[in-house]
Write an enzyme that holds these catalytic residues in place. Structure first.
Site, PDB file in Angstrom:
ATOM      1  N   PRO A 135       0.831  -1.211   0.000  1.00 57.63           N
ATOM      2  CA  PRO A 135       0.000   0.000   0.000  1.00 57.63           C
ATOM      3  C   PRO A 135       0.863   1.257   0.000  1.00 57.63           C
ATOM      4  CG  PRO A 135      -0.361  -1.323   1.994  1.00 57.63           C
ATOM      5  CD  PRO A 135       0.740  -1.964   1.235  1.00 57.63           C
ATOM      6  N   GLU A 136       0.467   2.239  -0.781  1.00 56.54           N
ATOM      7  CA  GLU A 136       1.193   3.503  -0.813  1.00 56.54           C
ATOM      8  C   GLU A 136       0.348   4.584  -0.159  1.00 56.54           C
ATOM      9  OE1 GLU A 136       3.435   4.594  -4.077  1.00 56.54           O
ATOM     10  OE2 GLU A 136       3.718   2.578  -4.857  1.00 56.54           O
ATOM     11  N   LYS A 144       3.211   6.574   4.978  1.00 60.27           N
ATOM     12  CA  LYS A 144       2.465   5.320   4.810  1.00 60.27           C
ATOM     13  C   LYS A 144       2.058   4.724   6.147  1.00 60.27           C
ATOM     14  CE  LYS A 144       5.222   4.340   0.738  1.00 60.27           C
ATOM     15  NZ  LYS A 144       6.155   3.380   0.140  1.00 60.27           N
ATOM     16  N   ARG A 193      15.426   0.659  -8.352  1.00 61.27           N
ATOM     17  CA  ARG A 193      14.011   0.332  -8.510  1.00 61.27           C
ATOM     18  C   ARG A 193      13.606   0.312  -9.977  1.00 61.27           C
ATOM     19  NH1 ARG A 193      11.119   1.284  -3.841  1.00 61.27           N
ATOM     20  NH2 ARG A 193       9.520   0.074  -4.902  1.00 61.27           N
TER      21      ARG A 193
END
Ligand SMILES: [Zn+2]
Length: 280
Positions: free
Chosen positions: A2-3, A60, A269
């Site tokens: 989840p962001e 977050k 990333r």
């Protein structure tokens, strides 16, 4: 994982379910999910008889007031989620915590398949002691997130823009897909993820600022309709995918120019961009 938008949706969805409700008891099935306090009996004692108060989000992390003096701080990591369930439904796999609520048919369950989530019960105002919140940067939904603040942080640093945006000590809550999306501009030349942050023009800085707000707000709106069980569920994926211009679209045509989207690694990333609309 989840962001920021997902956690914001969890905060908004959970609030009407638990705010003002009193915790009569707490069942702990997987003690290690609680990072603090170390003594799980102390956790129980501190939380029993208290009332859930206001729910906030910092980056977050979800922060839930517990009585007047404590707050429950939660990071969902990969698979953590809250769900309202009946006490008789507790016999399920992956249930680690269950809060009984006074005069309510359902209680609050914390479910986490991979058990990577972090839960802390800390004195109010001390959440910043938690590693990860210690050096938290500006939250893009807070008043502190202004164009000037973004410009200052970009122009004073010499780093690949994508890596800088991902750095939680600069801005908190921007995850991998958001950082890709905000560098692609609708109908105009965007910013290559490897551009050095201090070389960006005012037009590019303004574009990134606008896109950060746009992508987050759009995600929250979608999430508000589709998030079930206060988590990033399967149901959201279809609608959500239509919003995304780059993420997971390697080889597919750019919505601006038709050039196939490419994938590279930036700051360790996976990063998607359009080689034509985001030139180095
Ligand atoms: Zn393009």
């Amino acid at each position: 994982m989840p962001e920021l938008p997902e956690v914001e949706v969890v905060a908004r969805t959970l609030a009407p379910e638990i705010e003002g409700k009193t915790i009569t008891d707490c069942d702990i099935y997987w003690p290690r999910i609680i990072n603090y306090p170390d003594d799980k009996e102390e956790f129980k004692t501190l939380i029993k008889g208290q009332t859930f108060g206001r729910i906030r989000r910092t980056g977050k992390y979800l922060r839930i007031e517990v009585g007047e003096h404590y707050e429950l701080v939660v990071h969902f990591r990969m698979t953590g989620k809250f769900q309202m369930i009946k006490p008789e439904e507790r016999e399920q796999k992956h249930l680690h915590l269950f809060f009984h609520l006074e005069k309510e048919e359902e209680g609050l369950a914390y479910i986490d398949v991979r058990k990577f989530g972090d839960i802390f019960l800390v004195p109010k105002g001390e959440y910043q002691q938690i590693k990860g919140l210690y050096h938290a940067g500006i939250d893009p939904l807070s008043d502190a997130f202004t164009l000037e603040a973004l410009q200052e942080r970009l122009s004073s640093r010499k780093r690949h823009i994508k890596a800088l945006l991902l750095d939680q000590s600069v801005f908190t809550g921007l995850g991998n897909y958001i950082c890709d999306e905000v560098l692609w501009f609708d109908g105009e030349q965007g910013v290559h993820p490897q551009r050095l942050s201090h070389t960006l023009t005012p037009r590019e800085q303004e574009g990134i600022y606008r896109r950060i707000l746009e992508v987050i707000q759009h995600s929250i709106t979608l999430g508000g309709n589709s998030f079930r069980d206060f988590t990033y569920g399967e149901g959201v994926k279809g609608e959500f995918k239509r919003m995304l211009k780059l993420y997971a679209r390697k080889g597919e045509p750019c919505f601006n120019c038709g050039t196939p989207i490419e994938r590279i690694i930036v700051g360790g990333r996976s990063t998607h961009y359009c080689p034509n609309c985001q030139r180095l």
